[in-house]
Structure formats: structure tokens, C-alpha cells
Design an enzyme around this catalytic site. Structure first.
Site, mmCIF file in Angstrom:
data_model
loop_
_atom_site.group_PDB
_atom_site.id
_atom_site.type_symbol
_atom_site.label_atom_id
_atom_site.label_comp_id
_atom_site.label_asym_id
_atom_site.label_seq_id
_atom_site.Cartn_x
_atom_site.Cartn_y
_atom_site.Cartn_z
ATOM 1 N N PRO A 10 12.115 61.679 -18.569
ATOM 2 C CA PRO A 10 11.244 60.518 -18.488
ATOM 3 C C PRO A 10 11.955 59.169 -18.536
ATOM 4 O O PRO A 10 12.908 58.995 -19.295
ATOM 5 C CB PRO A 10 10.311 60.680 -19.699
ATOM 6 N N ASN A 11 11.448 58.281 -17.714
ATOM 7 C CA ASN A 11 11.882 56.880 -17.615
ATOM 8 C C ASN A 11 13.214 56.699 -16.886
ATOM 9 O O ASN A 11 13.610 55.562 -16.610
ATOM 10 C CB ASN A 11 11.947 56.205 -19.009
ATOM 11 N N ARG A 18 15.835 49.455 -15.826
ATOM 12 C CA ARG A 18 15.499 49.759 -17.223
ATOM 13 C C ARG A 18 16.686 49.418 -18.129
ATOM 14 O O ARG A 18 17.740 50.068 -18.035
ATOM 15 C CB ARG A 18 15.186 51.254 -17.359
ATOM 16 N N TYR A 23 21.786 51.113 -19.865
ATOM 17 C CA TYR A 23 21.827 52.237 -18.926
ATOM 18 C C TYR A 23 22.537 51.912 -17.619
ATOM 19 O O TYR A 23 22.685 52.794 -16.771
ATOM 20 C CB TYR A 23 20.392 52.723 -18.654
ATOM 21 N N ASN A 74 19.655 65.617 -18.215
ATOM 22 C CA ASN A 74 19.463 64.495 -19.122
ATOM 23 C C ASN A 74 18.003 64.546 -19.560
ATOM 24 O O ASN A 74 17.113 64.112 -18.818
ATOM 25 C CB ASN A 74 19.775 63.153 -18.451
ATOM 26 N N ALA A 77 14.104 61.022 -23.568
ATOM 27 C CA ALA A 77 13.479 61.036 -24.909
ATOM 28 C C ALA A 77 13.082 62.441 -25.348
ATOM 29 O O ALA A 77 12.986 62.711 -26.560
ATOM 30 C CB ALA A 77 12.271 60.103 -24.931
ATOM 31 N N GLU A 101 24.167 69.292 -21.182
ATOM 32 C CA GLU A 101 23.289 68.184 -21.583
ATOM 33 C C GLU A 101 24.073 66.893 -21.379
ATOM 34 O O GLU A 101 25.232 66.802 -21.807
ATOM 35 C CB GLU A 101 22.916 68.346 -23.071
ATOM 36 N N HIS A 103 24.015 62.440 -21.334
ATOM 37 C CA HIS A 103 23.369 61.169 -21.660
ATOM 38 C C HIS A 103 24.224 60.032 -21.129
ATOM 39 O O HIS A 103 25.460 60.105 -21.181
ATOM 40 C CB HIS A 103 23.200 61.010 -23.179
ATOM 41 N N ARG A 110 23.214 54.919 -31.649
ATOM 42 C CA ARG A 110 22.015 54.101 -31.477
ATOM 43 C C ARG A 110 21.048 54.290 -32.655
ATOM 44 O O ARG A 110 21.487 54.579 -33.763
ATOM 45 C CB ARG A 110 21.387 54.433 -30.117
HETATM 46 C C1 DQA Z 1 19.242 58.896 -22.888
HETATM 47 C C2 DQA Z 1 19.184 58.624 -24.392
HETATM 48 C C3 DQA Z 1 17.788 58.887 -24.937
HETATM 49 O O1 DQA Z 1 17.744 58.603 -26.329
HETATM 50 C C4 DQA Z 1 16.768 57.995 -24.240
HETATM 51 O O2 DQA Z 1 15.466 58.314 -24.689
HETATM 52 C C5 DQA Z 1 16.860 58.056 -22.766
HETATM 53 C C6 DQA Z 1 18.177 58.104 -22.138
HETATM 54 C C7 DQA Z 1 20.595 58.515 -22.279
HETATM 55 O O3 DQA Z 1 20.853 58.956 -21.152
HETATM 56 O O4 DQA Z 1 21.376 57.792 -22.876
HETATM 57 O O5 DQA Z 1 15.858 57.960 -22.062
HETATM 58 O O6 DQA Z 1 19.036 60.291 -22.681
#
Ligand code: DQA
Length: 147
Positions: A10-11, A18, A23, A74, A77, A101, A103, A110
Site C-alpha cells: 500500500p501507498n 509520496r 522514499y 515490499n 505498512a 523482504e 524496504h 524510524r
Molecule cells: C516501507 C517502510 C514502511 O514502514 C512503510 O509503511 C512503507 C514503506 C519502506 O519501503 O521503507 O510504506 O516499507
């Protein structure tokens, strides 16, 4: 040919606009092109998908198992609380496939709620904190394991 399903949660479809200070400025379409190109360079067939829906992500993990695809994920959240996605992810290494996994940021540096990952415990490994290069490093890990 080794197939790798690269999945963004998501997002992440809003990459580029964003919170670019966290990011980066690469858009999701640009990341999709990079993933495909990096895959070709590494002898992999890699394709990027994104969804804001937990259901889609769970179904894509099932699809990866059924079609023998390695996964770079990825979970965004969902990383921090989705036991449904964790259970789906657990099927991937159990099928002899690699699950990385990834990120963009380093969640450990964070907010405290980001320091927990319910996915890490079932992933083959985790790469975090290198921006879009996290995806290249994850593909490299898959290529080296299968090669
Ligand atoms: C994320 C880190 C997560 O905490 C966050 O909710 C994201 C992006 C990252 O790629 O750094 O949406 O997965």
C-alpha cells in the site's frame, strides 16, 4: 528462465510524490522499468506489481507458489501487522522458493512501530535502507541463490 514476482504494498504506487525526502523521487513506473532491466541484466524475468489491497497481496503470494516464482516483496505498512500476509509469505520458502523482504527506508531507524516486522521471520532475508537500490540488491540475491 527464473521468474521473480516483485510486489509493492500500500501507498507505494505513489512513489515519486509520496514523502520524497524519505522514499526518493523515482516514480513507480520508473521503478517498474528498472526492475525489468535489472532482471534482464541478471538473467531473470522480473515484473513489478503494486496493490493497496491485502487480499491482492495474499493472492499474489499464492500465485507465486503455484507458478514457481521467487518473490521480492515490499509489504509497506502491512510489514508491521498483517498476519494474513505473513502466513501467505510463509508458503514461499516452504515451496523451495526465495522470498526477499525489501524496504526503501530502514524501518529500524524510524518510528518505533516500524521496528517490528511480522514478515521477516518467514522471509529468506531482508534488504532495507538503500532506496530503489534495495530492489536491485534483492534481485541480485535471488540470482545468486538460483545461479
Ligand atoms: C516501507 C517502510 C514502511 O514502514 C512503510 O509503511 C512503507 C514503506 C519502506 O519501503 O521503507 O510504506 O516499507
Amino acid at each position: 528462465m527464473t521468474h521473480v514476482l516483485v510486489v509493492n504494498g500500500p501507498n507505494l504506487g505513489r512513489l515519486g510524490t509520496r514523502e520524497p525526502e524519505k522514499y526518493g523521487s523515482t516514480t513507480h513506473d520508473e521503478l517498474a522499468a528498472l526492475v525489468m532491466r535489472w532482471g534482464v541484466d541478471m538473467g531473470l524475468e522480473a515484473a513489478l506489481r503494486q496493490s493497496d489491497s491485502e487480499t491482492d497481496l495474499v493472492h499474489w503470494m499464492h500465485e507465486a507458489v503455484d507458478t514457481g516464482k521467487h518473490v521480492v516483496l515490499n509489504p509497506a505498512a502491512f510489514t508491521h501487522y498483517s498476519y494474513a500476509l505473513r502466513d501467505a509469505c510463509a508458503l514461499i520458502p516452504a515451496a523451495g522458493l526465495t522470498l526477499v523482504e525489501v524496504h526503501l527506508t530502514n524501518p529500524q531507524s524510524r518510528e518505533s512501530f516500524r521496528s517490528a516486522s511480522v514478515i521477516s521471520g518467514v522471509a529468506t532475508g531482508t534488504i532495507a535502507g538503500f532506496g530503489v537500490d534495495s530492489y536491485r540488491l534483492a534481485l541480485q540475491a535471488v540470482a545468486e541463490r538460483v545461479g
